[in-house]
Design a protein around this motif. Sequence first.
Motif, PDB file in Angstrom:
ATOM      1  N   SER A  83     -30.916 102.034 -65.123  1.00  0.00           N
ATOM      2  CA  SER A  83     -30.752 101.654 -63.722  1.00  0.00           C
ATOM      3  C   SER A  83     -31.717 102.434 -62.840  1.00  0.00           C
ATOM      4  CB  SER A  83     -29.309 101.894 -63.267  1.00  0.00           C
ATOM      5  OG  SER A  83     -28.975 103.272 -63.330  1.00  0.00           O
ATOM      6  N   THR A  84     -32.043 101.844 -61.705  1.00  0.00           N
ATOM      7  CA  THR A  84     -33.042 102.419 -60.814  1.00  0.00           C
ATOM      8  C   THR A  84     -32.413 103.300 -59.740  1.00  0.00           C
ATOM      9  OG1 THR A  84     -32.915 100.416 -59.473  1.00  0.00           O
ATOM     10  CG2 THR A  84     -34.636 100.504 -61.142  1.00  0.00           C
ATOM     11  N   ASN A  85     -33.259 104.102 -59.115  1.00  0.00           N
ATOM     12  CA  ASN A  85     -32.866 104.956 -57.997  1.00  0.00           C
ATOM     13  C   ASN A  85     -32.807 104.091 -56.742  1.00  0.00           C
ATOM     14  OD1 ASN A  85     -32.790 106.771 -55.847  1.00  0.00           O
ATOM     15  ND2 ASN A  85     -34.176 108.233 -56.812  1.00  0.00           N
ATOM     16  N   ILE A  86     -31.621 103.959 -56.137  1.00  0.00           N
ATOM     17  CA  ILE A  86     -31.490 103.161 -54.922  1.00  0.00           C
ATOM     18  C   ILE A  86     -31.130 104.027 -53.723  1.00  0.00           C
ATOM     19  CG2 ILE A  86     -30.988 100.994 -56.113  1.00  0.00           C
ATOM     20  CD1 ILE A  86     -28.008 101.440 -55.475  1.00  0.00           C
ATOM     21  N   THR A  87     -31.432 105.332 -53.808  1.00  0.00           N
ATOM     22  CA  THR A  87     -31.316 106.187 -52.625  1.00  0.00           C
ATOM     23  C   THR A  87     -32.548 105.965 -51.748  1.00  0.00           C
ATOM     24  OG1 THR A  87     -32.530 108.149 -53.411  1.00  0.00           O
ATOM     25  CG2 THR A  87     -30.218 107.906 -54.116  1.00  0.00           C
ATOM     26  N   PRO A  88     -32.510 106.394 -50.473  1.00  0.00           N
ATOM     27  CA  PRO A  88     -33.658 106.144 -49.583  1.00  0.00           C
ATOM     28  C   PRO A  88     -34.814 107.126 -49.764  1.00  0.00           C
ATOM     29  CG  PRO A  88     -31.886 107.168 -48.347  1.00  0.00           C
ATOM     30  CD  PRO A  88     -31.342 106.899 -49.734  1.00  0.00           C
ATOM     31  N   ASP A  89     -34.958 107.686 -50.951  1.00  0.00           N
ATOM     32  CA  ASP A  89     -36.124 108.542 -51.197  1.00  0.00           C
ATOM     33  C   ASP A  89     -37.383 107.666 -51.175  1.00  0.00           C
ATOM     34  OD1 ASP A  89     -37.275 111.192 -52.194  1.00  0.00           O
ATOM     35  OD2 ASP A  89     -37.986 109.776 -53.708  1.00  0.00           O
ATOM     36  N   PRO A  90     -38.411 108.054 -50.407  1.00  0.00           N
ATOM     37  CA  PRO A  90     -39.589 107.187 -50.273  1.00  0.00           C
ATOM     38  C   PRO A  90     -40.477 107.139 -51.507  1.00  0.00           C
ATOM     39  CG  PRO A  90     -39.893 109.218 -49.043  1.00  0.00           C
ATOM     40  CD  PRO A  90     -38.481 109.223 -49.515  1.00  0.00           C
ATOM     41  N   ALA A  91     -40.385 108.146 -52.388  1.00  0.00           N
ATOM     42  CA  ALA A  91     -41.262 108.190 -53.552  1.00  0.00           C
ATOM     43  C   ALA A  91     -40.630 107.571 -54.789  1.00  0.00           C
ATOM     44  CB  ALA A  91     -41.667 109.634 -53.849  1.00  0.00           C
ATOM     45  N   THR A  92     -39.357 107.853 -55.034  1.00  0.00           N
ATOM     46  CA  THR A  92     -38.722 107.393 -56.270  1.00  0.00           C
ATOM     47  C   THR A  92     -37.594 106.397 -56.037  1.00  0.00           C
ATOM     48  OG1 THR A  92     -37.145 109.242 -56.251  1.00  0.00           O
ATOM     49  CG2 THR A  92     -39.249 109.601 -57.378  1.00  0.00           C
TER      50      THR A  92
END
Length: 419
Positions: A54-63
């Motif tokens: 599963s992917t990172n769906i936090t609002p981090d702009p890089a990851t």
Amino acid sequence: MVAENAQSADPEIIARGAYLAKVADCESCHTAGPDHPPFAGGLPISSPFGVIYSTNITPDPATGIGQYSYEDFSRAVRKGIAKDGRYLYPAMPYPSFAAVLDDDIQALYAYFMEEVKAVNHMPPQTELPFPFNQRWTLMFWNAAFATQKPYKVRTDRNMQWNRGAYLVQGLGHCGACHTPRGLAYQEKAYSESSPEYLSGAVVDNWSTADLTGNNASGLGRWSKAEISTFLETGHSRLGVAFGSMVTVIENSTQYLRKEDLDAIAAYLKSLPLRKSRSSYKPSVTQDQSDKIDLEIGINQFERPGAGLYSGLCAKCHQPNGTGDLPKYPRLSGNSMVLLENPVSIIRQVLEGGKGPLTKNGPIPKEMPGFAKKLSDREIAEVLTFVRNSWGNTAPPVTSRDVSKIRKKCCNTTAPSTHE
């Protein structure tokens, strides 16, 4: 810095988005485990084609998704296409999320961009074998199978039914686990228009519940109130949540408002009966069965599996299979016991486990695993006995059935059969 058009959302919209994220159970799939930051991705998801992370769906702009505009977010959620144009694997239930209305997608976007903590974390890359690593081919899969449209109210049904249908078909994505898959791994149906919808499937070596009106393995004998309470607590008189449904209840459905739980229950109870080879015909009334051992019960020790049941199971589940609610579930008339595919009850006996821990439910009791104690034949016999006693009628479990699940799910060697 997150996308600019998420900066001034109304607090009420953000709060609604937080609730809808619970409805969609985003946390269960996008969190690698209890010791990992929420929504940062990395959970390994088993599929017939290999492991998908599963992917990172936090609002981090890089990851993460910090640079997603609302349009990018909506396209990813409802069409399965990432900001960079990469096609997402349908382990992400975008075919179901396609039914979600614009206002709810906007609320979800506001929540993830403004309320969720950004985490700089790059999950492992999904690397499926050829040809499944050719993501561009999903363009054709989507055209053929991702056919859901935004939900349209049925005027021949009341508001409660429509709310339940919207939640089940859309953000709840119940069909992703409970609807059988076709040869291309597509869900065979996305709504009640097909008898296949929510009729049960096998996911990650668990047989999921039949949510149709089947009187044995389905919800035919469940009341609306019992379905609603089960979604809130994971317990009912006819079963306890198991497998991945434990995390769904712990992370999602226990937090739903009562009116939404009731709406889901009303919708599910409207689904038609689907025939199966299992049946349940108690020979005495419910009240009587709580007090006496049935004539076909464990007193007939000549039946294969009866002695094992008496020695290992009856203390908790009672000689007549009525259990000791809410601590121990009944086996007589238990919907999971009567599923045509016995994979879940085989895993329960092999691995053990416990039900969900919820704010309004009982403290779950743990069932021990018997993988090191019982042979494949013994497990097959005791489960066949349970599936054909106290009014239960279901196909027998074979030693081969148990052996296959033991090899897939347990790192143990079957002990010799006790003589």
